[in-house]
Scaffold this motif. Sequence first.
Motif, PDB file in Angstrom:
ATOM      1  N   HIS A  85       0.818  -1.161  -0.039  1.00  0.00           N
ATOM      2  CA  HIS A  85      -0.016   0.043  -0.001  1.00  0.00           C
ATOM      3  C   HIS A  85       0.893   1.244  -0.082  1.00  0.00           C
ATOM      4  O   HIS A  85       0.843   2.316  -0.637  1.00  0.00           O
ATOM      5  CB  HIS A  85      -0.736  -0.007   1.342  1.00  0.00           C
ATOM      6  CG  HIS A  85      -1.867   1.024   1.185  1.00  0.00           C
ATOM      7  ND1 HIS A  85      -2.886   1.198   1.905  1.00  0.00           N
ATOM      8  CD2 HIS A  85      -2.281   2.027   0.333  1.00  0.00           C
ATOM      9  CE1 HIS A  85      -3.795   2.156   1.682  1.00  0.00           C
ATOM     10  NE2 HIS A  85      -3.224   2.732   0.688  1.00  0.00           N
ATOM     11  N   TYR A  86       1.847   1.237   0.663  1.00  0.00           N
ATOM     12  CA  TYR A  86       2.852   2.460   1.001  1.00  0.00           C
ATOM     13  C   TYR A  86       3.668   2.455  -0.414  1.00  0.00           C
ATOM     14  O   TYR A  86       3.693   3.617  -0.865  1.00  0.00           O
ATOM     15  CB  TYR A  86       3.666   2.250   2.127  1.00  0.00           C
ATOM     16  CG  TYR A  86       5.085   3.366   2.059  1.00  0.00           C
ATOM     17  CD1 TYR A  86       4.790   4.424   2.363  1.00  0.00           C
ATOM     18  CD2 TYR A  86       6.127   2.630   1.549  1.00  0.00           C
ATOM     19  CE1 TYR A  86       5.932   5.335   2.372  1.00  0.00           C
ATOM     20  CE2 TYR A  86       7.178   3.853   1.575  1.00  0.00           C
ATOM     21  CZ  TYR A  86       7.080   4.979   1.963  1.00  0.00           C
ATOM     22  OH  TYR A  86       7.977   5.954   1.859  1.00  0.00           O
ATOM     23  N   THR A  87       4.112   1.593  -0.953  1.00  0.00           N
ATOM     24  CA  THR A  87       4.789   1.486  -2.043  1.00  0.00           C
ATOM     25  C   THR A  87       4.045   1.992  -3.369  1.00  0.00           C
ATOM     26  O   THR A  87       4.470   2.951  -4.097  1.00  0.00           O
ATOM     27  CB  THR A  87       5.379   0.100  -2.607  1.00  0.00           C
ATOM     28  OG1 THR A  87       6.294  -0.270  -1.241  1.00  0.00           O
ATOM     29  CG2 THR A  87       6.323   0.039  -3.799  1.00  0.00           C
ATOM     30  N   LEU A  88       2.661   1.367  -3.522  1.00  0.00           N
ATOM     31  CA  LEU A  88       1.781   1.848  -4.566  1.00  0.00           C
ATOM     32  C   LEU A  88       1.567   3.290  -4.425  1.00  0.00           C
ATOM     33  O   LEU A  88       1.579   3.997  -5.432  1.00  0.00           O
ATOM     34  CB  LEU A  88       0.606   1.222  -4.448  1.00  0.00           C
ATOM     35  CG  LEU A  88      -0.358   1.288  -5.473  1.00  0.00           C
ATOM     36  CD1 LEU A  88      -0.225   1.159  -6.924  1.00  0.00           C
ATOM     37  CD2 LEU A  88      -1.911   0.625  -5.298  1.00  0.00           C
ATOM     38  N   LEU A  89       1.404   4.026  -3.150  1.00  0.00           N
ATOM     39  CA  LEU A  89       0.872   5.506  -2.970  1.00  0.00           C
ATOM     40  C   LEU A  89       2.208   6.191  -3.593  1.00  0.00           C
ATOM     41  O   LEU A  89       1.938   7.213  -4.053  1.00  0.00           O
ATOM     42  CB  LEU A  89       0.218   5.712  -1.734  1.00  0.00           C
ATOM     43  CG  LEU A  89      -0.205   7.104  -1.380  1.00  0.00           C
ATOM     44  CD1 LEU A  89      -1.152   7.654  -2.235  1.00  0.00           C
ATOM     45  CD2 LEU A  89      -0.316   7.285   0.005  1.00  0.00           C
ATOM     46  N   GLU A  90       3.221   5.598  -2.989  1.00  0.00           N
ATOM     47  CA  GLU A  90       4.480   6.419  -3.507  1.00  0.00           C
ATOM     48  C   GLU A  90       4.724   6.522  -4.929  1.00  0.00           C
ATOM     49  O   GLU A  90       4.985   7.660  -5.368  1.00  0.00           O
ATOM     50  CB  GLU A  90       5.781   5.853  -2.698  1.00  0.00           C
ATOM     51  CG  GLU A  90       6.951   6.347  -2.906  1.00  0.00           C
ATOM     52  CD  GLU A  90       8.291   5.539  -2.184  1.00  0.00           C
ATOM     53  OE1 GLU A  90       9.087   6.131  -1.567  1.00  0.00           O
ATOM     54  OE2 GLU A  90       8.161   4.467  -2.478  1.00  0.00           O
TER      55      GLU A  90
END
Length: 444
Positions: free
Chosen positions: A244-249
């Motif tokens: 989730h963090y990587t995708l939003l980044e």
Amino acid sequence: MNRTKGDEEEYWNSSKFKAFTFDDEDDELSQLKESKRAVNSLRDFVDDDDDDDLERVSWSGEPVGRRTRPGSFQSLSDALSDTPAKSYAPELGRPKGEYRDYSNDWSPSDTVRRLRKGKACSLERFRSLQDKLQLLEEAVSMHDGNVITAVLIFLKRTLSKEILFRELEVRQVALRHLIHFLKEIGDQKLLLDLFRFLDRTEELALSHYREHLNIQDPEKRKEFLKTCIGLPFSAEDSAHIQDHYTLLERQIIIEANDRHLESAGQTEIFRKHPRKASILNMPLVTTLFYSCFYHYTEAEGTFSSPVNLKKTFKIPDKQYVLTALAARAKLRAWHDVDALFTTKNWLGYTKKRAPIGFHRVVEILHKNSAPVQILQEYVNLVEDADTKLNLATKFKCHDVVIDTCRDLKDRQQLLAYRSKVDKGSAEEEKIDAILNSSQIRWKN
């Protein structure tokens, strides 16, 4: 207790007699408002009771409105969903003239029965811890989720957190109702305190993670998600949080770049197909579709490359092919569609292969108005003869239908199909030639 009408008026208008309240307001109507909602305003979670015409929660041993694992937090997918808070206070209010049978001497059992029937009653007389706990026990034994919730709201207001948590720890049914209630009203602070007290570290982490839904700014949300990565989730949920963090980044980077390209007006794809929405906070599959639509030919090393997304998030081949096909077919990029299914072996021979099955390929191509010639090519690649014949007939791929009937030696079906093609057409001539052939041994 017998009173004259004048005595009753004086009784109800006297300031020292107050009905059950969930807040600190002095106005009697306001005091009853919140208590008015827990028993009778759970419209989405109740069943009709024919005996007393009362809407209430049917008992399943679980909190109202949702089935959860006993004593456990909702799943991560539930935590991701943005559920609006609901109000759960009982409907105890009545016009003053209806309070004919008001009494201050009801036992816990009598009080719970009145709550269950939606009648007015006060809980304020239960002042000692023993009385309050007896009231809760009676509510639980009644197996009515609305009444349990009403009593819990009263205990939440009149007991300290430490005492409330301690007593509920050994009363699991009531505890599950309180957890559900706190989730529904969005009281994250008290919910987090409760999970800390119970030492439920994973549920505490999930409840903390859910707070990201309240953060609208993408950069702030990204930073908040970063703080969630080290929390004590299960192994599976930890992987989801990291993704989730990587995708939003990555979405933040893609969005900034594409907004610049679109405003500059120098990129053909953005000129022909202006973006309809931002990519920020979109699901992974939506992001992949967006990437296949706007950035299909980019090198793997770029953040917006579909192949890069596939490898980074370990997207299965079927999901990748299905999404890429939908995106390229929408653009009518038939060459890309062809390349998507063309494989080459070590000898250099090419062959078509579809991990999603060519029958699904045909459906998607037809949905995107592919030419008949392209449809026929992929219908022919369907292995099952009956499925192939059904698809060819459905999408009017005449040559495929004719050839399949010939291969199946089905003269009757070929004769029947002859009536569906245009008179004097090439298809009719082809059918006649096959029917008149002496080299085919028909099965019917």
